[in-house]
Structures are given as structure tokens and as C-alpha cells.
Scaffold this motif. Sequence first.
Motif, PDB file in Angstrom:
ATOM      1  N   SER A   1       0.855  -0.764   0.346  1.00  0.00           N
ATOM      2  CA  SER A   1      -0.359   0.069  -0.014  1.00  0.00           C
ATOM      3  C   SER A   1       1.008   1.232  -0.119  1.00  0.00           C
ATOM      4  CB  SER A   1      -0.892   0.323   1.273  1.00  0.00           C
ATOM      5  OG  SER A   1      -1.809  -0.763   1.680  1.00  0.00           O
TER       6      SER A   1
ATOM      7  N   VAL B   1      -9.273   0.115 -10.549  1.00  0.00           N
ATOM      8  CA  VAL B   1      -8.448   1.020  -9.721  1.00  0.00           C
ATOM      9  C   VAL B   1      -9.560   0.344  -8.104  1.00  0.00           C
ATOM     10  CG1 VAL B   1      -7.012   2.090 -10.186  1.00  0.00           C
ATOM     11  CG2 VAL B   1      -9.056   3.050  -9.453  1.00  0.00           C
TER      12      VAL B   1
ATOM     13  N   ARG C   1      -9.820  -0.615  -5.049  1.00  0.00           N
ATOM     14  CA  ARG C   1      -8.380  -0.407  -4.154  1.00  0.00           C
ATOM     15  C   ARG C   1      -8.410   1.212  -3.451  1.00  0.00           C
ATOM     16  NH1 ARG C   1      -4.494  -1.945  -7.619  1.00  0.00           N
ATOM     17  NH2 ARG C   1      -5.511  -1.202  -8.776  1.00  0.00           N
TER      18      ARG C   1
ATOM     19  N   THR D   1      -4.240   0.835  -1.780  1.00  0.00           N
ATOM     20  CA  THR D   1      -4.082  -0.487  -1.699  1.00  0.00           C
ATOM     21  C   THR D   1      -3.958  -1.757  -2.674  1.00  0.00           C
ATOM     22  OG1 THR D   1      -5.876  -1.282  -0.880  1.00  0.00           O
ATOM     23  CG2 THR D   1      -5.287   0.544   0.361  1.00  0.00           C
ATOM     24  N   ASN D   2      -3.416  -3.020  -2.168  1.00  0.00           N
ATOM     25  CA  ASN D   2      -3.582  -4.382  -2.789  1.00  0.00           C
ATOM     26  C   ASN D   2      -2.697  -3.605  -4.276  1.00  0.00           C
ATOM     27  OD1 ASN D   2      -3.467  -7.010  -3.526  1.00  0.00           O
ATOM     28  ND2 ASN D   2      -6.062  -6.424  -4.309  1.00  0.00           N
TER      29      ASN D   2
ATOM     30  N   ASP E   1      -0.084  -3.578  -7.655  1.00  0.00           N
ATOM     31  CA  ASP E   1       0.115  -5.003  -8.834  1.00  0.00           C
ATOM     32  C   ASP E   1       1.132  -3.933  -9.523  1.00  0.00           C
ATOM     33  OD1 ASP E   1      -2.380  -5.463  -9.718  1.00  0.00           O
ATOM     34  OD2 ASP E   1      -1.902  -3.925 -11.361  1.00  0.00           O
TER      35      ASP E   1
ATOM     36  N   ASP F   1       0.592  -1.291 -11.761  1.00  0.00           N
ATOM     37  CA  ASP F   1      -0.236   0.199 -10.976  1.00  0.00           C
ATOM     38  C   ASP F   1       1.330   0.998 -11.439  1.00  0.00           C
ATOM     39  OD1 ASP F   1      -2.101  -1.343  -8.887  1.00  0.00           O
ATOM     40  OD2 ASP F   1      -3.085  -0.516  -9.914  1.00  0.00           O
TER      41      ASP F   1
END
Length: 115
Positions: A17, A63, A66, A83-84, A86, A89
Motif C-alpha cells: 500500500s 482501481v 483498491r 492498496t493491494n 500490483d 499500477d
Amino acid sequence: QEQLVESGGGLVQPGGSLRLSCQGFGFSFSGFTVDWWRQTPGNQRALIASLTSGGSTTYASSVKGRFTISRDNAANTVYLQMTNLDAEDTAVYYCHPRLVGINLWGKGTQVTVSS
């Protein structure tokens, strides 16, 4: 003179995050819709989140669920909680207030998601 300063980017592992900040100078975010955009090399800047002056939010499908956009009017700062994360992103992130008569952008903040 109006200015935006984005911060909070960095290197994060997949699943991690980050919280991005965008502070405004010389104007007030209150009363305006504010967007977060992101851009990867060779691609156009893409809109990922918006927050109206009334508090309504919209998110890109990539997104949604998240990322969370919020603002602190007292600090004249807009945030993007991510958050979360990958690898997809990974990008330079920009905030953009929809000011009247001014097309204002900051330098952005780099987010890199990698193990």
C-alpha cells in the motif's frame, strides 16, 4: 501563483500500500472537483479517480475497490490511498483540480510496484 506538489510515491512490493498526497498552493481545492491521473511510458495519461466538492467519488474499473480518494480542506491537500498494488499500477501519478480558467498540473510522483 498556483502550484501543486504531489508526494508519497516510491517502490512497493506487490500487495503493498501507499498513500499519495497532493498539496495545493495559491488556490483552494474546496469547491472544485479533483482528479487523480496516472501515466506510464508511451501511454496517455489516464483518469483513475475523481472527488467532487460535494464528496462524490468515481473510480476507473482498474482501481475500484483498491484506491480511495479523499481531501483535507484545512490542509488544502488531496490524498489517494492505494492498496493491494500490483505491477500494472506502476506509473507517474498526478493530481488535477478542475479549476476554472487554469489547467494546473504538478510534476507527479512515481509509483513503482516490484518485488
